[in-house]
Design a protein around this motif. Structure first.
Motif, PDB file in Angstrom:
ATOM      1  N   UNK A  96       0.841  -1.206   0.000  1.00  0.00           N
ATOM      2  CA  UNK A  96       0.000   0.000   0.000  1.00  0.00           C
ATOM      3  C   UNK A  96       0.879   1.260   0.000  1.00  0.00           C
ATOM      4  N   UNK A  97       1.884   1.266   0.863  1.00  0.00           N
ATOM      5  CA  UNK A  97       2.727   2.464   0.981  1.00  0.00           C
ATOM      6  C   UNK A  97       3.439   2.774  -0.336  1.00  0.00           C
ATOM      7  N   UNK A  98       3.791   1.721  -1.084  1.00  0.00           N
ATOM      8  CA  UNK A  98       4.565   1.934  -2.304  1.00  0.00           C
ATOM      9  C   UNK A  98       3.690   1.952  -3.564  1.00  0.00           C
ATOM     10  N   UNK A  99       2.383   1.850  -3.405  1.00  0.00           N
ATOM     11  CA  UNK A  99       1.441   1.803  -4.547  1.00  0.00           C
ATOM     12  C   UNK A  99       1.692   0.633  -5.471  1.00  0.00           C
ATOM     13  N   UNK A 100       2.152  -0.485  -4.917  1.00  0.00           N
ATOM     14  CA  UNK A 100       2.398  -1.661  -5.754  1.00  0.00           C
ATOM     15  C   UNK A 100       1.580  -2.810  -5.224  1.00  0.00           C
ATOM     16  N   UNK A 101       0.918  -3.517  -6.139  1.00  0.00           N
ATOM     17  CA  UNK A 101       0.061  -4.625  -5.694  1.00  0.00           C
ATOM     18  C   UNK A 101       0.874  -5.780  -5.130  1.00  0.00           C
ATOM     19  N   UNK A 102       2.018  -6.057  -5.735  1.00  0.00           N
ATOM     20  CA  UNK A 102       2.727  -7.250  -5.286  1.00  0.00           C
ATOM     21  C   UNK A 102       4.234  -7.074  -5.233  1.00  0.00           C
ATOM     22  N   UNK A 103       4.656  -5.907  -4.758  1.00  0.00           N
ATOM     23  CA  UNK A 103       6.086  -5.697  -4.542  1.00  0.00           C
ATOM     24  C   UNK A 103       6.548  -6.675  -3.453  1.00  0.00           C
ATOM     25  N   UNK A 104       5.821  -6.666  -2.332  1.00  0.00           N
ATOM     26  CA  UNK A 104       6.097  -7.617  -1.250  1.00  0.00           C
ATOM     27  C   UNK A 104       5.056  -8.732  -1.370  1.00  0.00           C
ATOM     28  N   UNK A 105       5.487  -9.972  -1.196  1.00  0.00           N
ATOM     29  CA  UNK A 105       4.557 -11.095  -1.366  1.00  0.00           C
ATOM     30  C   UNK A 105       3.650 -11.251  -0.148  1.00  0.00           C
ATOM     31  N   UNK A 106       2.343 -11.363  -0.415  1.00  0.00           N
ATOM     32  CA  UNK A 106       1.374 -11.498   0.675  1.00  0.00           C
ATOM     33  C   UNK A 106       0.663 -12.843   0.550  1.00  0.00           C
ATOM     34  N   UNK A 107       0.001 -13.245   1.627  1.00  0.00           N
ATOM     35  CA  UNK A 107      -0.754 -14.493   1.569  1.00  0.00           C
ATOM     36  C   UNK A 107      -1.741 -14.558   2.712  1.00  0.00           C
ATOM     37  N   UNK A 108      -2.841 -15.267   2.506  1.00  0.00           N
ATOM     38  CA  UNK A 108      -3.804 -15.509   3.580  1.00  0.00           C
ATOM     39  C   UNK A 108      -3.240 -16.473   4.607  1.00  0.00           C
ATOM     40  N   UNK A 109      -2.248 -17.271   4.184  1.00  0.00           N
ATOM     41  CA  UNK A 109      -1.643 -18.245   5.119  1.00  0.00           C
ATOM     42  C   UNK A 109      -0.486 -17.592   5.854  1.00  0.00           C
ATOM     43  N   UNK A 110      -0.450 -17.708   7.186  1.00  0.00           N
ATOM     44  CA  UNK A 110       0.654 -17.101   7.941  1.00  0.00           C
ATOM     45  C   UNK A 110       1.988 -17.729   7.553  1.00  0.00           C
ATOM     46  N   UNK A 111       3.036 -16.941   7.640  1.00  0.00           N
ATOM     47  CA  UNK A 111       4.374 -17.478   7.383  1.00  0.00           C
ATOM     48  C   UNK A 111       4.842 -17.269   5.955  1.00  0.00           C
ATOM     49  N   UNK A 112       4.192 -16.361   5.224  1.00  0.00           N
ATOM     50  CA  UNK A 112       4.564 -16.144   3.820  1.00  0.00           C
ATOM     51  C   UNK A 112       5.983 -15.568   3.703  1.00  0.00           C
ATOM     52  N   UNK A 113       6.249 -14.490   4.439  1.00  0.00           N
ATOM     53  CA  UNK A 113       7.566 -13.855   4.349  1.00  0.00           C
ATOM     54  C   UNK A 113       8.531 -14.599   5.270  1.00  0.00           C
ATOM     55  N   UNK A 114       9.611 -15.104   4.692  1.00  0.00           N
ATOM     56  CA  UNK A 114      10.540 -15.915   5.484  1.00  0.00           C
ATOM     57  C   UNK A 114      11.915 -15.286   5.630  1.00  0.00           C
ATOM     58  N   UNK A 115      12.166 -14.209   4.892  1.00  0.00           N
ATOM     59  CA  UNK A 115      13.508 -13.632   4.884  1.00  0.00           C
ATOM     60  C   UNK A 115      13.455 -12.133   5.146  1.00  0.00           C
TER      61      UNK A 115
END
Ligand SMILES: Nc1nc2c(ncn2[C@@H]2O[C@H](COP(=O)(O)OP(=O)(O)OP(=O)(O)O)[C@@H](O)[C@H]2O)c(=O)[nH]1
Ligand SMILES: [Mg+2]
Length: 203
Positions: free
Chosen positions: A42-61
């Motif tokens: 949202x802050x960067x106006x990009x839909x998928x710059x950072x990967x999101x998911x409904x399942x917890x634990x998406x971002x690992x790094x």
């Protein structure tokens, strides 16, 4: 502040391998699924710059993004996904605590908490840990679209009451919704202000 460019730089699990540049850096941390990656998009106006998911634990790094070629946003994995057993402390993965204790470029952390929930011990513990380690932070309440204004007020007040038991002042906080684009300018203007103050103090 206008976001003109937002670029992915690198991902890794070792703070020693993070970008060497001394650009000011802002990190987003909080429980898994709280909405860290969505907020960055949202802050960067990009839909998928950072990967999101409904399942917890998406971002690992530890993920670095370069913004307007002059500062870094950092997306981090959530804490508290591993089932909490005897101690919640051990779910702060080592590379996350190392990131916060070693990363000199970090200007401030944003601790995200879901506005719908009662204050959770793990979040309070993490804020405590940041405080003990002298790391400045603000709170970002997420998913404000899920509650009515009155409930938002009540939940913030509950947070305030608990924090004031251990902190002298309520930390700076923001109310946001990534799906409804709430709070975007407040967070960006705050970052902008900090960036400017740093330039003034280094000139
Ligand atoms: N309604 C609503 N849903 C949101 C909001 N922000 C995030 N979500 C949803 O919450 C889920 C988790 O979002 P992420 O941004 O992936 O959360 P995260 O904190 O990065 O999660 P991890 O990387 O797993 O730690 C997704 O299904 C999002 O669509 C919001 O402001 N409002
Ligand atoms: Mg994420």
């Amino acid at each position: 502040m206008q976001i003109k460019t937002a670029e992915f730089v690198m991902s890794n699990s070792d703070v020693a391998k993070c970008p060497k540049s001394m650009l000011p850096e802002y990190a987003f941390i909080g429980r898994s699924n709280v909405g860290k990656s969505s907020l960055i998009n949202m802050l960067t106006n990009r839909k998928s710059l950072a990967k999101t998911s409904g399942k917890p634990g998406k971002t690992q790094l530890i993920n670095h993004f370069l913004i307007n070629k002059n500062w870094h946003l950092v997306d981090l994995p959530g804490y508290g996904y591993a089932r909490v057993s005897k101690s919640t402390k051990k779910v702060f993965q080592k590379f996350i605590t190392e990131y916060f204790s070693k990363r000199e470029q970090l200007v401030t952390a944003f601790v995200l908490v879901d506005i719908r929930h009662e204050p959770q011990p793990i979040d309070l513990e993490f804020m405590q840990w940041l405080g003990e380690n002298g790391i400045p932070f603000s709170i970002i309440f997420t998913k404000a679209d899920k509650l009515k204004p009155k409930a938002i007020e009540n939940h913030i007040e509950a947070y305030q009451n608990i924090l004031l038991e251990t902190w002298e002042d309520m930390p700076n906080y923001f109310v946001t919704s990534s799906s409804k684009e709430i709070g975007k300018d407040d967070v960006l203007n705050y970052i902008d202000e900090l960036n400017e103050n740093m330039q003034l103090s280094s000139n």
